[in-house]
Every structure is written in structure tokens, then in C-alpha cells.
Design a protein around this motif. Structure first.
Motif, mmCIF file in Angstrom:
data_model
loop_
_atom_site.group_PDB
_atom_site.id
_atom_site.type_symbol
_atom_site.label_atom_id
_atom_site.label_comp_id
_atom_site.label_asym_id
_atom_site.label_seq_id
_atom_site.Cartn_x
_atom_site.Cartn_y
_atom_site.Cartn_z
ATOM 1 N N ALA A 183 6.356 57.024 -13.807
ATOM 2 C CA ALA A 183 5.127 57.403 -13.124
ATOM 3 C C ALA A 183 5.483 57.759 -11.685
ATOM 4 C CB ALA A 183 4.136 56.243 -13.153
ATOM 5 N N LEU A 184 5.300 59.009 -11.345
ATOM 6 C CA LEU A 184 5.633 59.436 -9.993
ATOM 7 C C LEU A 184 4.667 58.812 -9.003
ATOM 8 C CD1 LEU A 184 6.432 63.208 -10.523
ATOM 9 C CD2 LEU A 184 8.036 61.332 -10.202
ATOM 10 N N PRO A 185 5.158 58.475 -7.811
ATOM 11 C CA PRO A 185 4.276 57.909 -6.791
ATOM 12 C C PRO A 185 3.185 58.902 -6.396
ATOM 13 C CG PRO A 185 6.589 57.632 -6.182
ATOM 14 C CD PRO A 185 6.545 58.548 -7.369
ATOM 15 N N ILE A 186 2.017 58.363 -6.022
ATOM 16 C CA ILE A 186 0.931 59.212 -5.527
ATOM 17 C C ILE A 186 1.294 59.716 -4.137
ATOM 18 C CG2 ILE A 186 -0.852 58.082 -6.915
ATOM 19 C CD1 ILE A 186 -1.684 56.569 -4.331
ATOM 20 N N SER A 187 0.515 60.646 -3.639
ATOM 21 C CA SER A 187 0.801 61.306 -2.366
ATOM 22 C C SER A 187 1.063 60.321 -1.223
ATOM 23 C CB SER A 187 -0.374 62.223 -2.025
ATOM 24 O OG SER A 187 -0.307 62.668 -0.715
ATOM 25 N N ARG A 188 0.198 59.330 -1.044
ATOM 26 C CA ARG A 188 0.366 58.368 0.049
ATOM 27 C C ARG A 188 1.638 57.559 -0.163
ATOM 28 N NH1 ARG A 188 -1.138 58.355 5.162
ATOM 29 N NH2 ARG A 188 -3.095 57.281 5.320
ATOM 30 N N GLU A 189 1.949 57.234 -1.393
ATOM 31 C CA GLU A 189 3.176 56.498 -1.676
ATOM 32 C C GLU A 189 4.398 57.343 -1.349
ATOM 33 O OE1 GLU A 189 2.568 55.360 -5.725
ATOM 34 O OE2 GLU A 189 1.396 53.597 -5.190
ATOM 35 N N ALA A 244 15.205 52.166 -4.011
ATOM 36 C CA ALA A 244 14.104 53.109 -4.174
ATOM 37 C C ALA A 244 14.330 54.364 -3.339
ATOM 38 C CB ALA A 244 12.779 52.450 -3.792
ATOM 39 N N ALA A 245 14.796 54.190 -2.113
ATOM 40 C CA ALA A 245 15.064 55.340 -1.250
ATOM 41 C C ALA A 245 16.176 56.207 -1.834
ATOM 42 C CB ALA A 245 15.438 54.861 0.152
ATOM 43 N N SER A 246 17.239 55.575 -2.319
ATOM 44 C CA SER A 246 18.350 56.322 -2.919
ATOM 45 C C SER A 246 17.896 57.097 -4.141
ATOM 46 C CB SER A 246 19.485 55.374 -3.306
ATOM 47 O OG SER A 246 20.021 54.758 -2.164
ATOM 48 N N LYS A 247 17.121 56.452 -4.998
ATOM 49 C CA LYS A 247 16.632 57.107 -6.211
ATOM 50 C C LYS A 247 15.687 58.250 -5.867
ATOM 51 C CE LYS A 247 14.703 56.069 -10.740
ATOM 52 N NZ LYS A 247 14.340 54.992 -11.676
ATOM 53 N N ALA A 248 14.830 58.038 -4.887
ATOM 54 C CA ALA A 248 13.865 59.060 -4.495
ATOM 55 C C ALA A 248 14.553 60.300 -3.934
ATOM 56 C CB ALA A 248 12.881 58.496 -3.479
ATOM 57 N N VAL A 249 15.615 60.094 -3.171
ATOM 58 C CA VAL A 249 16.373 61.234 -2.636
ATOM 59 C C VAL A 249 17.128 61.921 -3.768
ATOM 60 C CG1 VAL A 249 18.290 61.903 -1.132
ATOM 61 C CG2 VAL A 249 16.539 60.333 -0.281
ATOM 62 N N ALA A 250 17.773 61.129 -4.639
ATOM 63 C CA ALA A 250 18.545 61.701 -5.745
ATOM 64 C C ALA A 250 17.664 62.510 -6.698
ATOM 65 C CB ALA A 250 19.268 60.587 -6.511
ATOM 66 N N GLU A 251 16.439 62.045 -6.919
ATOM 67 C CA GLU A 251 15.522 62.728 -7.836
ATOM 68 C C GLU A 251 14.622 63.731 -7.112
ATOM 69 O OE1 GLU A 251 13.491 59.947 -10.367
ATOM 70 O OE2 GLU A 251 15.364 59.040 -11.041
ATOM 71 N N GLU A 252 14.915 63.950 -5.832
ATOM 72 C CA GLU A 252 14.187 64.917 -5.002
ATOM 73 C C GLU A 252 12.684 64.642 -4.925
ATOM 74 O OE1 GLU A 252 15.381 68.830 -6.286
ATOM 75 O OE2 GLU A 252 17.443 68.504 -5.623
ATOM 76 N N ILE A 253 12.336 63.355 -4.932
ATOM 77 C CA ILE A 253 10.948 62.957 -4.710
ATOM 78 C C ILE A 253 10.647 63.055 -3.215
ATOM 79 C CG2 ILE A 253 9.287 61.052 -4.873
ATOM 80 C CD1 ILE A 253 10.913 60.089 -7.338
ATOM 81 N N VAL A 254 11.641 62.712 -2.413
ATOM 82 C CA VAL A 254 11.551 62.850 -0.952
ATOM 83 C C VAL A 254 12.778 63.622 -0.476
ATOM 84 C CG1 VAL A 254 10.261 60.686 -0.679
ATOM 85 C CG2 VAL A 254 12.731 60.673 -0.405
ATOM 86 N N LEU A 276 7.268 56.254 1.067
ATOM 87 C CA LEU A 276 8.644 56.282 0.577
ATOM 88 C C LEU A 276 9.537 57.150 1.462
ATOM 89 C CD1 LEU A 276 10.692 55.436 -1.549
ATOM 90 C CD2 LEU A 276 9.797 57.244 -3.031
ATOM 91 N N THR A 277 9.009 58.252 1.965
ATOM 92 C CA THR A 277 9.771 59.111 2.868
ATOM 93 C C THR A 277 10.165 58.342 4.121
ATOM 94 O OG1 THR A 277 8.659 61.090 2.044
ATOM 95 C CG2 THR A 277 9.707 61.259 4.207
ATOM 96 N N LEU A 278 9.256 57.547 4.648
ATOM 97 C CA LEU A 278 9.554 56.764 5.849
ATOM 98 C C LEU A 278 10.460 55.577 5.539
ATOM 99 C CD1 LEU A 278 6.083 56.982 7.620
ATOM 100 C CD2 LEU A 278 8.162 58.314 8.088
ATOM 101 N N VAL A 279 10.328 55.011 4.345
ATOM 102 C CA VAL A 279 11.262 53.957 3.908
ATOM 103 C C VAL A 279 12.675 54.539 3.852
ATOM 104 C CG1 VAL A 279 11.976 52.533 1.938
ATOM 105 C CG2 VAL A 279 9.582 52.537 2.652
ATOM 106 N N ALA A 280 12.804 55.735 3.286
ATOM 107 C CA ALA A 280 14.111 56.392 3.180
ATOM 108 C C ALA A 280 14.695 56.710 4.547
ATOM 109 C CB ALA A 280 13.995 57.670 2.344
#
Length: 85
Positions: free
Chosen positions: A9-15, A61-71, A19-23
Motif C-alpha cells: 500500500a503506497l503512502p498517501i500524499s501527506r505520508e 523506510a527511507a532507503s526503501k522509499a528512495v530505491a523504489e522511487e517513492i521519494v 517520508l521525504t523529510l525523514v529521508a
């Protein structure tokens, strides 16, 4: 759907904003200031993000989000580094 395959389940917009700021390495209080949220609300978003991405830590989470181009990959700091000459 295919049996035995889990969908993420992809994070919603606010998430995604959180997540971008967490990264980028920000903590909950700083993320709250940047997004006009309370640190507790940020913590709730982080909990949801960790669950949705199946990660135990913010770094994972930050690593996965960058790797999967979520952020996007965090860029260089906004202010130049001082260099001694």
C-alpha cells in the motif's frame, strides 16, 4: 490478483511528504515545523509509513522509499559547506 502475492500500500500524499523529510534526515519536531503538524501527528504518519513499507526503522523506510522511487534521492545541503583554503 495472484495468490500469495502481497501488494504494498503506497503512502498517501501527506505520508510521502513526511517520508521525504525523514529521508532527508529530519526528526519529528523539525518535520512538524516544516509541514505545520504536531510532532505526535508526524509520529503517527511515521508509524503508518513503517507499516505500509514493511520496515522496522526510519532508515530502512527511507532507503526503501528512495530505491523504489517513492521519494527523490536527497540532494546536497541547501547551504554550501565552508571549505578552508
Amino acid at each position: 490478483s495472484v495468490t500469495g502475492v502481497q501488494t504494498c500500500a503506497l503512502p498517501i500524499s501527506r505520508e510521502v511528504q513526511v517520508l521525504t523529510l525523514v529521508a532527508a534526515g529530519l526528526g519529528n519536531p523539525d518535520i512538524g515545523l516544516a509541514l505545520s503538524l504536531s510532532p505526535r501527528t508526524v509520529a503517527t504518519h511515521v508509524e503508518h509509513i513503517l507499516a505500509k513499507l514493511g520496515c522496522a526503522t526510519r532508515v530502512a523506510a527511507a532507503s526503501k522509499a528512495v530505491a523504489e522511487e517513492i521519494v527523490p534521492l536527497p540532494g546536497p545541503p541547501a547551504t554550501p559547506l565552508l571549505v578552508r583554503t
